[in-house]
Write a protein that holds these residues in place. Structure first.
Motif, PDB file in Angstrom:
ATOM      1  N   GLU A 263      65.023  34.586  43.942  1.00  0.00           N
ATOM      2  CA  GLU A 263      63.993  33.548  43.954  1.00  0.00           C
ATOM      3  C   GLU A 263      63.525  33.190  45.355  1.00  0.00           C
ATOM      4  N   ASP A 264      64.426  33.103  46.309  1.00  0.00           N
ATOM      5  CA  ASP A 264      64.017  32.724  47.665  1.00  0.00           C
ATOM      6  C   ASP A 264      63.067  33.767  48.253  1.00  0.00           C
ATOM      7  N   LYS A 265      63.413  35.052  48.084  1.00  0.00           N
ATOM      8  CA  LYS A 265      62.551  36.104  48.630  1.00  0.00           C
ATOM      9  C   LYS A 265      61.216  36.146  47.896  1.00  0.00           C
ATOM     10  N   ALA A 266      61.266  35.980  46.575  1.00  0.00           N
ATOM     11  CA  ALA A 266      60.023  35.958  45.816  1.00  0.00           C
ATOM     12  C   ALA A 266      59.145  34.795  46.260  1.00  0.00           C
ATOM     13  N   ARG A 267      59.771  33.617  46.462  1.00  0.00           N
ATOM     14  CA  ARG A 267      59.025  32.433  46.868  1.00  0.00           C
ATOM     15  C   ARG A 267      58.332  32.651  48.222  1.00  0.00           C
ATOM     16  N   GLY A 268      59.055  33.208  49.190  1.00  0.00           N
ATOM     17  CA  GLY A 268      58.474  33.432  50.511  1.00  0.00           C
ATOM     18  C   GLY A 268      57.308  34.416  50.481  1.00  0.00           C
ATOM     19  N   LEU A 269      57.459  35.481  49.715  1.00  0.00           N
ATOM     20  CA  LEU A 269      56.391  36.478  49.647  1.00  0.00           C
ATOM     21  C   LEU A 269      55.179  35.955  48.886  1.00  0.00           C
ATOM     22  N   TYR A 270      55.401  35.227  47.801  1.00  0.00           N
ATOM     23  CA  TYR A 270      54.268  34.670  47.055  1.00  0.00           C
ATOM     24  C   TYR A 270      53.520  33.626  47.895  1.00  0.00           C
ATOM     25  N   GLN A 271      54.258  32.860  48.689  1.00  0.00           N
ATOM     26  CA  GLN A 271      53.596  31.894  49.560  1.00  0.00           C
ATOM     27  C   GLN A 271      52.733  32.610  50.591  1.00  0.00           C
ATOM     28  N   ARG A 272      53.216  33.749  51.066  1.00  0.00           N
ATOM     29  CA  ARG A 272      52.434  34.559  52.010  1.00  0.00           C
ATOM     30  C   ARG A 272      51.122  35.007  51.365  1.00  0.00           C
ATOM     31  N   VAL A 273      51.207  35.395  50.088  1.00  0.00           N
ATOM     32  CA  VAL A 273      49.994  35.801  49.376  1.00  0.00           C
ATOM     33  C   VAL A 273      49.003  34.648  49.328  1.00  0.00           C
ATOM     34  N   LEU A 274      49.464  33.478  48.936  1.00  0.00           N
ATOM     35  CA  LEU A 274      48.576  32.308  48.844  1.00  0.00           C
ATOM     36  C   LEU A 274      47.950  31.968  50.186  1.00  0.00           C
ATOM     37  N   ASP A 275      48.713  32.128  51.245  1.00  0.00           N
ATOM     38  CA  ASP A 275      48.226  31.744  52.571  1.00  0.00           C
ATOM     39  C   ASP A 275      47.204  32.726  53.132  1.00  0.00           C
ATOM     40  N   ARG A 276      47.188  33.978  52.604  1.00  0.00           N
ATOM     41  CA  ARG A 276      46.415  35.012  53.297  1.00  0.00           C
ATOM     42  C   ARG A 276      45.346  35.700  52.458  1.00  0.00           C
ATOM     43  N   THR A 277      45.122  35.253  51.240  1.00  0.00           N
ATOM     44  CA  THR A 277      44.063  35.889  50.454  1.00  0.00           C
ATOM     45  C   THR A 277      43.405  34.881  49.537  1.00  0.00           C
ATOM     46  N   ASP A 278      42.168  35.193  49.158  1.00  0.00           N
ATOM     47  CA  ASP A 278      41.484  34.389  48.138  1.00  0.00           C
ATOM     48  C   ASP A 278      41.093  35.260  46.942  1.00  0.00           C
ATOM     49  N   GLU A 279      41.688  36.472  46.839  1.00  0.00           N
ATOM     50  CA  GLU A 279      41.441  37.326  45.670  1.00  0.00           C
ATOM     51  C   GLU A 279      42.021  36.638  44.437  1.00  0.00           C
TER      52      GLU A 279
ATOM     53  N   ALA B 152      50.477  44.349  48.753  1.00  0.00           N
ATOM     54  CA  ALA B 152      51.850  44.794  48.994  1.00  0.00           C
ATOM     55  C   ALA B 152      52.818  43.611  48.912  1.00  0.00           C
ATOM     56  N   SER B 153      52.407  42.471  49.465  1.00  0.00           N
ATOM     57  CA  SER B 153      53.247  41.264  49.387  1.00  0.00           C
ATOM     58  C   SER B 153      53.458  40.852  47.936  1.00  0.00           C
ATOM     59  N   ALA B 154      52.380  40.918  47.141  1.00  0.00           N
ATOM     60  CA  ALA B 154      52.479  40.517  45.736  1.00  0.00           C
ATOM     61  C   ALA B 154      53.390  41.457  44.948  1.00  0.00           C
ATOM     62  N   HIS B 155      53.264  42.758  45.194  1.00  0.00           N
ATOM     63  CA  HIS B 155      54.129  43.712  44.495  1.00  0.00           C
ATOM     64  C   HIS B 155      55.600  43.494  44.850  1.00  0.00           C
ATOM     65  N   LEU B 156      55.854  43.304  46.144  1.00  0.00           N
ATOM     66  CA  LEU B 156      57.237  43.104  46.570  1.00  0.00           C
ATOM     67  C   LEU B 156      57.776  41.776  46.040  1.00  0.00           C
ATOM     68  N   ALA B 157      56.927  40.764  46.017  1.00  0.00           N
ATOM     69  CA  ALA B 157      57.329  39.468  45.469  1.00  0.00           C
ATOM     70  C   ALA B 157      57.674  39.587  43.986  1.00  0.00           C
ATOM     71  N   GLU B 158      56.854  40.338  43.252  1.00  0.00           N
ATOM     72  CA  GLU B 158      57.109  40.492  41.820  1.00  0.00           C
ATOM     73  C   GLU B 158      58.425  41.226  41.571  1.00  0.00           C
ATOM     74  N   LEU B 159      58.720  42.224  42.398  1.00  0.00           N
ATOM     75  CA  LEU B 159      59.979  42.942  42.253  1.00  0.00           C
ATOM     76  C   LEU B 159      61.168  41.996  42.452  1.00  0.00           C
ATOM     77  N   HIS B 160      61.105  41.178  43.492  1.00  0.00           N
ATOM     78  CA  HIS B 160      62.192  40.213  43.719  1.00  0.00           C
ATOM     79  C   HIS B 160      62.245  39.189  42.585  1.00  0.00           C
ATOM     80  N   TYR B 161      61.106  38.795  42.065  1.00  0.00           N
ATOM     81  CA  TYR B 161      61.051  37.849  40.938  1.00  0.00           C
ATOM     82  C   TYR B 161      61.744  38.454  39.713  1.00  0.00           C
ATOM     83  N   TRP B 162      61.442  39.734  39.423  1.00  0.00           N
ATOM     84  CA  TRP B 162      62.078  40.389  38.279  1.00  0.00           C
ATOM     85  C   TRP B 162      63.597  40.390  38.410  1.00  0.00           C
ATOM     86  N   LEU B 163      64.048  40.586  39.641  1.00  0.00           N
ATOM     87  CA  LEU B 163      65.485  40.730  39.874  1.00  0.00           C
ATOM     88  C   LEU B 163      66.180  39.393  40.128  1.00  0.00           C
ATOM     89  N   GLY B 164      65.443  38.289  40.030  1.00  0.00           N
ATOM     90  CA  GLY B 164      66.018  36.963  40.210  1.00  0.00           C
ATOM     91  C   GLY B 164      66.270  36.561  41.654  1.00  0.00           C
TER      92      GLY B 164
END
Length: 492
Positions: free
Chosen positions: A421-437, A407-419
């Motif tokens: 950047e700060d919201k995308a950055r925070g959500l993508y960092q959350r993904v990195l911190d919480r999964t190894d998929e 869910a974090s990755a999907h929401l991050a990608e949506l913010h990334y598409w829309l430019g």
């Protein structure tokens, strides 16, 4: 007073028929004819009748009286009870639960009734799950060599993990013992027993249960073979259920066409046999699932709609028992462009699940999370940030760790598409911190590396890109490699 000749001849005939394993109705009639007119005579004909009619209290009473009198009549009565009672038990659908079992398992009065009692005591122990005790009793019974009890005991020992000659196998008995192993979750032992029986006579039931065992133990190829064999041997619901399960196994084997074919066969049989509406809904849903996996979205939607027509008994939306059918239909509708209808279906499921909270049952949580995720995807495709946020955020908070990461990755990608950047950055960092998929790590690391490079932080960008490259993900690792190469060139 001596026994009248006619009584003696009639009883001898009844005993002879017993020894010849004659038809049980014929034996019963012979013992009825042998009932003595003189009440002082030993009640051997009564013993035969009580054994044949399954009257344990009367049989026990007569045997106890004969035991107290002593003499050869008691041994003769025990032999009759063992011979006839064992045949009645073996022809019963539930022999261990038969009312005669307790009496016969206590018989003595000679080698034959004692051998039968050993066999039966082992059978009772087996039913209770005391397999070691059963094996010991059967070993004693087999050692007597007295037929048929020694043969039954040998089959019991074979079902318990031993071996037995092909011609000596009693397939019906071994399957009976295998069933009890299966229902006690002793799957490997049950599979051994079913295989022994199957080498003599494979039945649709044994083939189906063998398939079930392989399925439960994660062997889809072997499970598929069991279900295919079932379809050759069985009919009715057993065959329909085999085709239903076969579809799932073929999907696991990456045979999507075969999965759809099996699901179609299951539903065809179910409809042709006029099975219950609930069963027809079940097979139609499986067909929809297999078509969805093959991305035949229009056909999948039609199958799900048929399932709903079959399964709904009241004119109300979203029966809880069909929740996964509605979720499947919602996904199919969204894929064929009917997003408003998809949203309505999925929102109905969410409403039925009730408020989401930490102690929510796994059953409701599973349906809620699947529907919420699809609703989030619909909003994401529409670039509707508030709507997407309303579905992805609860998944992040209450979903499983994997669901939260996706869910974090999907929401991050949506913010990334829309430019954003700060919201995308925070959500993508959350993904990195919480999964190894790997697929999520690759996307998050690449996007974060791209944003870091854009901000001029080449060192951080390089580290993140190397993380993405290390995943070997086919979508993002090549992009990360390309961007890192360009950064190196620019810095040289």
């Amino acid at each position: 007073m001596g026994r009248p000749d006619d009584d003696n001849v009639a009883l001898q005939r009844a005993e002879r028929l017993t020894d010849e394993d004659a038809d049980l109705d014929e034996v019963r009639q012979a013992f009825e004819a042998a009932l003595p007119l003189d009440a002082s005579l030993p009640p051997l004909a009564e013993v035969g009748l009580y054994a044949l009619t399954g009257n344990p209290h009367a049989l026990a009473s007569v045997l106890e009286r004969l035991r107290a009198d002593g003499g050869a009549d008691y041994s003769r009565a025990c032999r009759l009870a063992a011979r006839l009672g064992s045949r009645v038990l073996m022809s019963s659908a539930r022999p261990v639960e038969h009312s005669l079992m307790g009496v016969l398992a206590r018989l003595d009065g000679g080698p034959e009734p004692a051998a039968n009692a050993l066999w039966l005591r082992g059978r009772l122990s087996w039913k209770r799950g005391a397999y070691g005790t059963a094996r010991r009793a059967w070993a004693e019974a087999a050692a007597t060599g007295i037929r048929p009890y020694a043969g039954w005991a040998a089959n019991g020992l074979a079902a318990a993990g031993g071996t037995i000659g092909h011609d000596d196998r009693d397939a019906r008995l071994i399957v009976e013992l295998a069933d009890e192993l299966y229902f006690a979750d002793h799957f490997d032992a049950a599979l051994h027993a079913y295989s022994l029986a199957g080498e003599v006579e494979m039945t649709g039931k044994a083939a189906h249960i063998s398939g079930d065992i392989h399925r439960k133990q994660g062997r889809p190829a072997e499970a598929a073979a069991g279900y295919e064999r079932t379809l050759e041997l069985a009919d009715g619901w057993n065959a329909t259920l085999a085709a239903y399960n076969l579809a799932q196994m073929r999907w696991k084997l990456n045979d999507l066409d075969g999965a759809v074919e099996a699901a179609r066969e299951a539903h065809r049989r179910c409809v042709a046999d006029r099975e219950w509406r609930e069963r027809r809904a079940m097979t139609a849903t499986r067909l929809g699932d297999m078509l969805a996996l093959r991305r035949d979205w229009a056909e999948a939607a039609a199958a799900y709609e048929e399932a709903i027509r079959m399964g709904e008994r009241k004119k109300r939306r979203t029966s809880w028992s069909l929740r996964w059918t509605y979720i499947g239909l919602g996904q199919a509708k969204s894929r064929i462009g009917e997003t408003d209808a998809a949203k309505e279906l999925l929102q109905d499921v969410v409403r039925q699940c009730g408020p989401v909270f930490e102690g929510m049952s796994e059953e409701r949580r599973g349906a809620w999370s699947a529907a919420a995720e699809l609703l989030g995807h619909i909003a994401k495709e529409r670039r509707d940030v508030p709507e997407a946020d309303s579905w992805y955020r609860p998944l992040i908070a209450y979903g499983t760790p994997s669901q939260a990461a996706w869910a974090s990755a999907h929401l991050a990608e949506l913010h990334y598409w829309l430019g954003h950047e700060d919201k995308a950055r925070g959500l993508y960092q959350r993904v990195l911190d919480r999964t190894d998929e790997a697929v999520l790590v690759a996307e998050a690391a690449y996007r974060l590396g791209e944003l870091a490079a854009k901000a001029g932080d080449v060192a951080r960008a390089t580290t993140l890109l190397e993380t993405a490259i290390a995943t070997d993900d086919p979508s993002f690792a090549p992009q990360a490699t390309d961007l890192r190469t360009r950064l190196i060139r620019c810095g040289s």
